[in-house]
Write an enzyme that holds these catalytic residues in place. Structure first.
Site, PDB file in Angstrom:
ATOM      1  N   GLN A  91      53.687  28.772  39.912  1.00  0.00           N
ATOM      2  CA  GLN A  91      53.487  27.499  39.500  1.00  0.00           C
ATOM      3  C   GLN A  91      55.398  26.755  39.131  1.00  0.00           C
ATOM      4  O   GLN A  91      55.242  25.156  39.679  1.00  0.00           O
ATOM      5  CB  GLN A  91      53.624  27.398  37.425  1.00  0.00           C
ATOM      6  CG  GLN A  91      51.867  27.416  37.370  1.00  0.00           C
ATOM      7  CD  GLN A  91      51.654  27.600  35.784  1.00  0.00           C
ATOM      8  OE1 GLN A  91      51.955  28.985  35.085  1.00  0.00           O
ATOM      9  NE2 GLN A  91      51.567  26.878  35.343  1.00  0.00           N
ATOM     10  N   HIS A 185      49.906  37.052  37.785  1.00  0.00           N
ATOM     11  CA  HIS A 185      50.180  35.388  36.975  1.00  0.00           C
ATOM     12  C   HIS A 185      48.994  34.764  37.660  1.00  0.00           C
ATOM     13  O   HIS A 185      49.616  34.380  38.109  1.00  0.00           O
ATOM     14  CB  HIS A 185      51.168  35.058  36.238  1.00  0.00           C
ATOM     15  CG  HIS A 185      51.275  34.036  35.555  1.00  0.00           C
ATOM     16  ND1 HIS A 185      52.264  33.720  33.989  1.00  0.00           N
ATOM     17  CD2 HIS A 185      50.719  32.521  35.091  1.00  0.00           C
ATOM     18  CE1 HIS A 185      51.675  33.497  32.836  1.00  0.00           C
ATOM     19  NE2 HIS A 185      51.176  31.816  34.452  1.00  0.00           N
ATOM     20  N   ASN A 229      48.109  38.656  32.895  1.00  0.00           N
ATOM     21  CA  ASN A 229      48.667  37.205  32.429  1.00  0.00           C
ATOM     22  C   ASN A 229      46.821  37.288  32.122  1.00  0.00           C
ATOM     23  O   ASN A 229      46.313  36.724  32.704  1.00  0.00           O
ATOM     24  CB  ASN A 229      49.199  36.309  32.478  1.00  0.00           C
ATOM     25  CG  ASN A 229      49.550  34.916  31.967  1.00  0.00           C
ATOM     26  OD1 ASN A 229      50.260  34.931  31.166  1.00  0.00           O
ATOM     27  ND2 ASN A 229      48.755  34.251  31.884  1.00  0.00           N
ATOM     28  N   GLU A 230      47.339  37.304  30.634  1.00  0.00           N
ATOM     29  CA  GLU A 230      45.886  36.088  30.325  1.00  0.00           C
ATOM     30  C   GLU A 230      44.362  36.572  30.966  1.00  0.00           C
ATOM     31  O   GLU A 230      43.799  35.795  31.128  1.00  0.00           O
ATOM     32  CB  GLU A 230      45.868  35.111  30.348  1.00  0.00           C
ATOM     33  CG  GLU A 230      47.048  34.272  29.248  1.00  0.00           C
ATOM     34  CD  GLU A 230      46.773  33.128  29.574  1.00  0.00           C
ATOM     35  OE1 GLU A 230      45.777  32.391  29.745  1.00  0.00           O
ATOM     36  OE2 GLU A 230      47.009  32.504  28.212  1.00  0.00           O
TER      37      GLU A 230
HETATM   38  C1  BGC Z   1      49.450  30.020  31.102  1.00  0.00           C
HETATM   39  C2  BGC Z   1      50.325  29.284  31.756  1.00  0.00           C
HETATM   40  C3  BGC Z   1      49.891  28.143  31.940  1.00  0.00           C
HETATM   41  C4  BGC Z   1      49.519  27.903  29.609  1.00  0.00           C
HETATM   42  C5  BGC Z   1      49.216  25.689  29.844  1.00  0.00           C
HETATM   43  C6  BGC Z   1      48.605  29.799  29.564  1.00  0.00           C
HETATM   44  O1  BGC Z   1      47.518  30.159  29.940  1.00  0.00           O
HETATM   45  O2  BGC Z   1      49.856  31.377  31.381  1.00  0.00           O
HETATM   46  O3  BGC Z   1      50.440  29.679  32.888  1.00  0.00           O
HETATM   47  O4  BGC Z   1      50.710  26.977  32.543  1.00  0.00           O
HETATM   48  O5  BGC Z   1      48.747  28.439  29.614  1.00  0.00           O
HETATM   49  O6  BGC Z   1      48.041  25.690  30.152  1.00  0.00           O
END
Ligand code: BGC
Length: 483
Positions: A91, A185, A229-230
């Site tokens: 990002q 990520h 990440n997530e």
């Molecule tokens: C993510 C980020 C994203 C943010 C805002 C999260 O789901 O880890 O990469 O930019 O939310 O949407």
């Protein structure tokens, strides 16, 4: 939480108008990131920016130490509390051209609003970005590795790129920041996605090899490591309510349709990424990859704190026919189990969901953020209480924030979020840190550069950084370690 909609140019509702006070302050505190030789933003500059924000009535500045009132214990956070901002490599770095996402951005029928391009050129500008973060008062920086830079072709590792991330970690230490490092990520090496991404039976071994290699190079100076990440995104999409989606279609189903089209366009029948593909297979692959990746990291540095970052909505039951427990079991269940074997759990929360059969639309009249989410900072307090109770491990809020052009709303959001967090801590919930999303406005995946999640604005043409009042305000809370 990651957003999936094309973002309308104008905010949908809510008090989104810019305060002229705030706008004036932002304009005054520009930092020229592109000036050659500018290594860090001077303290004078930062103090001037903070003073301007204070003059605008937005923050209360401490004067000298002697003049500071005695700390009000009832407002203080625990000693050593981690205060930071987060970014993710794809990002902000720019030009991560060996990834699955870069490939998808340039397809004739792309699902991306615009390409990521140079992004915030954080790949080159990280020294001053990190210095700026420290000067604002924070003590933590969360960022991620771009696996596709480190292993651009299967089995070929780049020491030069590993050295790059080592320099980033070193700069954090030079500024007394604890580095939190996410190993993956969202974006993936293209070769990995072409082989089926997380659905590939070889994924856990491939990921573990990368984790081992990266930890050998970097592990000794990592503060907190995160495998993924997530990773619960594929399941979360199944519950998600996307305004304007074709009737009866979940976001997961829409993504699957998009994936078929992508596979045809690049002639790669197995191609799969995190938020696409078969959710059940992806979940199994991610769980195994997390376990093997963590084992690989610990084999190199057993005492390195390892966890992962879970996307969690503040789920609340609809008055009728609520499927809250079903959602929790499906989306978070296996990951909360995995967290019990971790050193900490990172929770990432942005708003609430009212859960009926699926997530219901945002209540009528609610204030919306730029990404169509409800303005709901209470989510932080609720989510940390739930996650802590469900896992028993220390919790770190590793992402929280809102997308808005109106920084006064971000200030209000952050203040309410951290006050709620404090209440939870006072009640004995073991929370070790709060990391805001995001350090700067950046590439919001499929939605491009429109949503503004940053505490610092970025001019994409000049790479000039402009500190917003929210950064100064949260930075002051961090510096005081107190509300
Ligand atoms: C993510 C980020 C994203 C943010 C805002 C999260 O789901 O880890 O990469 O930019 O939310 O949407």
């Amino acid at each position: 939480m990651l957003t999936f909609s094309r973002i309308p140019e104008t905010p949908k509702a809510g008090p989104q108008s810019h305060s002229s006070k705030a706008r004036q302050t932002m304009a005054e505190i520009e930092v020229d990131a592109a000036t050659p030789g500018l290594k860090s933003i001077s303290r004078r500059h930062l103090l001037r920016s903070a003073s301007l924000a204070a003059a605008a009535g937005l923050i209360k500045l401490p004067t000298s130490r002697a003049e500071q009132p005695l700390a009000d214990k009832s407002k203080a956070f625990p000693n050593g509390f981690l205060w930071g901002c987060a970014t993710a490599a794809y990002q902000v770095e720019g030009n991560n051209s060996n990834t699955d996402l870069w490939t998808m951005e340039y397809l004739p029928q792309t699902i991306f609003k615009e390409p990521s391009g140079d992004a915030c050129d954080h790949y080159h500008l990280y020294p001053q970005d990190i210095s700026m973060l420290a000067d604002l008062g924070f003590n933590t920086y969360r960022f991620s590795l771009e696996w596709a830079r480190i292993e651009p072709e299967e089995g070929h590792f780049s020491n030069a790129e590993l050295d790059h991330y080592r320099r980033m970690l070193t700069v954090c230490h030079e500024h007394h920041l604890t580095p939190m490092l996410t190993y993956s990520h969202f974006s993936l090496p293209r070769w990995f996605a072409i082989q089926g991404g997380w659905e590939n039976p070889k994924a856990p071994d491939l990921f573990a090899r990368f984790c081992e290699r990266a930890t050998r190079h970097l592990g000794d100076i990592v503060g907190y490591a995160s495998t993924l990440n997530e990773p619960d995104i594929p399941q979360l999409l199944n519950w998600f309510n996307l305004p304007g989606a074709p009737a009866g279609m979940s976001v997961a189903q829409m993504m699957q349709m998009g994936l078929d089209n992508i596979r045809k366009q690049i002639n790669a029948p197995e191609f799969s990424g995190l938020f696409m593909g078969n959710p059940a297979k992806t979940q199994a692959g991610l769980l195994a990859s997390h376990a093997k990746g963590k084992e690989a990291m610990k084999s190199v540095r057993p005492d390195m704190p390892v966890g992962f970052n879970l996307a969690m909505s503040d789920d609340q039951p609809a008055p009728e026919d609520n499927h809250l427990e079903e959602k929790r079991a499906e989306v978070y269940g296996p990951w909360l189990e995995a967290a019990k074997h971790c050193d900490y759990l990172g929770v990432q929360t942005y708003s609430r969901s009212i859960v009926g059969k699926k997530d219901l639309p945002v209540p009528k009249g609610a204030e919306l953020t730029q990404t169509g989410m409800e303005f709901y900072p209470q989510c932080v307090e609720h989510v940390v209480r739930y996650a802590s109770k469900a896992t028993g491990v220390p919790i770190i809020v590793t992402e929280n924030g809102i997308a808005t052009e109106d920084d006064t709303r971000r200030v209000a959001y952050v203040q309410q979020a951290v006050s709620g967090l404090k209440r939870a801590i006072d009640d004995g919930v073991d929370v070790r840190g709060y990391v805001a999303w995001s350090l700067m406005d950046n590439f919001e995946w499929m939605s491009g550069y429109t949503p503004k999640f940053g505490m610092v604005a970025v001019d994409l043409k000049t790479q000039k950084r402009t500190i917003k009042p929210s950064a100064a305000i949260l930075g002051n809370i961090a510096r005081r370690n107190s509300l």
